[in-house]
Motif scaffolding. Sequence first.
Motif, short mmCIF file in Angstrom:
data_model
loop_
_atom_site.label_atom_id
_atom_site.label_comp_id
_atom_site.label_asym_id
_atom_site.label_seq_id
_atom_site.Cartn_x
_atom_site.Cartn_y
_atom_site.Cartn_z
N VAL A 20 1.02 -1.14 0.42
CA VAL A 20 0.63 -0.16 0.35
C VAL A 20 1.02 0.99 -0.33
N ASP A 21 1.42 2.07 -0.77
CA ASP A 21 1.45 3.46 -0.81
C ASP A 21 1.32 4.75 -0.44
N LYS A 22 1.72 5.36 -0.05
CA LYS A 22 1.02 7.01 0.39
C LYS A 22 -0.08 7.63 -0.53
N LYS A 23 -0.18 6.91 -1.62
CA LYS A 23 -1.32 7.49 -2.93
C LYS A 23 -2.53 6.57 -2.32
N LYS A 24 -2.63 5.36 -1.59
CA LYS A 24 -3.21 4.46 -1.25
C LYS A 24 -3.53 3.12 -2.00
N ARG A 25 -2.94 3.56 -3.23
CA ARG A 25 -2.77 2.19 -4.12
C ARG A 25 -2.41 0.90 -3.65
N VAL A 26 -3.23 -0.38 -3.47
CA VAL A 26 -2.72 -1.32 -3.50
C VAL A 26 -2.32 -2.15 -4.29
N SER A 27 -1.07 -2.94 -4.38
CA SER A 27 -0.56 -4.17 -5.24
C SER A 27 -0.30 -5.49 -4.11
N VAL A 28 -0.39 -6.37 -5.72
CA VAL A 28 -0.23 -7.66 -4.59
C VAL A 28 0.96 -8.12 -6.01
N LEU A 29 1.69 -8.35 -5.36
CA LEU A 29 3.75 -8.94 -6.06
C LEU A 29 3.15 -10.42 -5.73
N ASN A 30 3.14 -11.55 -6.33
CA ASN A 30 3.29 -13.36 -6.55
C ASN A 30 5.11 -13.27 -6.86
N THR A 31 5.80 -13.40 -5.18
CA THR A 31 6.79 -13.30 -5.71
C THR A 31 7.80 -14.91 -6.53
N LYS A 32 6.98 -15.68 -6.71
CA LYS A 32 7.42 -16.66 -7.26
C LYS A 32 7.51 -16.25 -9.40
N TYR A 35 4.36 -11.53 -11.25
CA TYR A 35 2.76 -11.33 -11.63
C TYR A 35 2.22 -10.06 -10.45
N VAL A 36 2.45 -9.10 -10.67
CA VAL A 36 1.92 -8.09 -10.28
C VAL A 36 0.44 -7.41 -10.28
N THR A 37 -0.95 -7.69 -9.33
CA THR A 37 -2.21 -7.55 -9.78
C THR A 37 -2.08 -6.03 -9.07
N ILE A 38 -2.41 -5.04 -9.21
CA ILE A 38 -2.95 -3.44 -9.33
C ILE A 38 -4.10 -3.56 -9.15
N LEU A 39 -4.73 -3.55 -7.38
CA LEU A 39 -6.74 -3.17 -7.28
C LEU A 39 -6.87 -1.73 -7.18
N SER A 40 -8.50 -1.77 -7.90
CA SER A 40 -9.17 -0.63 -7.83
C SER A 40 -9.23 0.11 -6.67
N ASN A 41 -9.37 -1.01 -6.46
CA ASN A 41 -9.63 -0.49 -4.51
C ASN A 41 -8.87 0.82 -3.83
N SER A 42 -8.93 1.74 -3.48
CA SER A 42 -8.12 2.03 -2.96
C SER A 42 -7.74 2.25 -0.92
N ALA A 43 -6.80 1.70 -0.11
CA ALA A 43 -7.10 1.40 0.94
C ALA A 43 -5.98 1.39 1.78
N SER A 44 -6.20 2.59 3.14
CA SER A 44 -5.35 2.70 3.83
C SER A 44 -3.89 1.42 4.54
N LEU A 65 -11.86 -8.71 -0.39
CA LEU A 65 -11.84 -9.43 -2.39
C LEU A 65 -11.28 -10.42 -2.46
N SER A 66 -11.20 -10.98 -3.30
CA SER A 66 -10.74 -11.73 -3.69
C SER A 66 -9.54 -11.12 -4.85
N ILE A 67 -8.08 -11.85 -4.62
CA ILE A 67 -6.66 -11.96 -5.49
C ILE A 67 -6.75 -11.89 -6.91
N ASP A 68 -7.84 -13.23 -7.14
CA ASP A 68 -8.20 -14.11 -8.40
C ASP A 68 -9.63 -13.34 -8.96
N GLY A 69 -9.87 -14.14 -9.90
CA GLY A 69 -10.77 -13.61 -10.76
C GLY A 69 -11.03 -12.09 -10.86
N ASN A 70 -12.46 -11.78 -10.49
CA ASN A 70 -12.27 -10.09 -11.37
C ASN A 70 -12.32 -8.98 -10.18
N ARG A 71 -11.80 -8.77 -9.16
CA ARG A 71 -12.24 -8.23 -7.90
C ARG A 71 -12.52 -7.70 -7.92
#
Length: 118
Positions: A20-32, A35-44, A65-71
């Motif tokens: 979660v960055d300072k602009k409240k953007r949420v990203s999920v990184l699969n380290t294996k 792949y990076v998933t950038i979510l449309s939902n903002s969060a603190s 929400l689920s990180i797979d599928g339609n998010r």
Amino acid sequence: ANKKKVTLQFVGGELHAVVVDKKKRVSVLNTKNGYVTILSNSASSAVLNSEGKLAGHNGNQVFLLSIDGNRDVEKSHDRFDFQNTLLLKWISSQILVIVTKFHVYYWDVKTSTPPVVK
């Protein structure tokens, strides 16, 4: 400085990082696989459980929400004083603890019941 909040969680045997960055953007990184998933939902803040469910906090709302599928947001609650949320923590794959300035809530995300104070 570009402050970021990072949490780590294994999902299906693969390590994921939630950022979660300072602009409240949420990203999920699969380290294996990288792949990076950038979510449309903002969060603190946001945390992931072992089944790939992400819980996030934004303003007076806690959402799931689920990180797979339609998010799309699967569930959310905003009837409580989540404005003062200090911590989100999964204590199992289905129980999310929400610590606010004044209360500790337990949310069983597999049921239709709202978070309860314990």
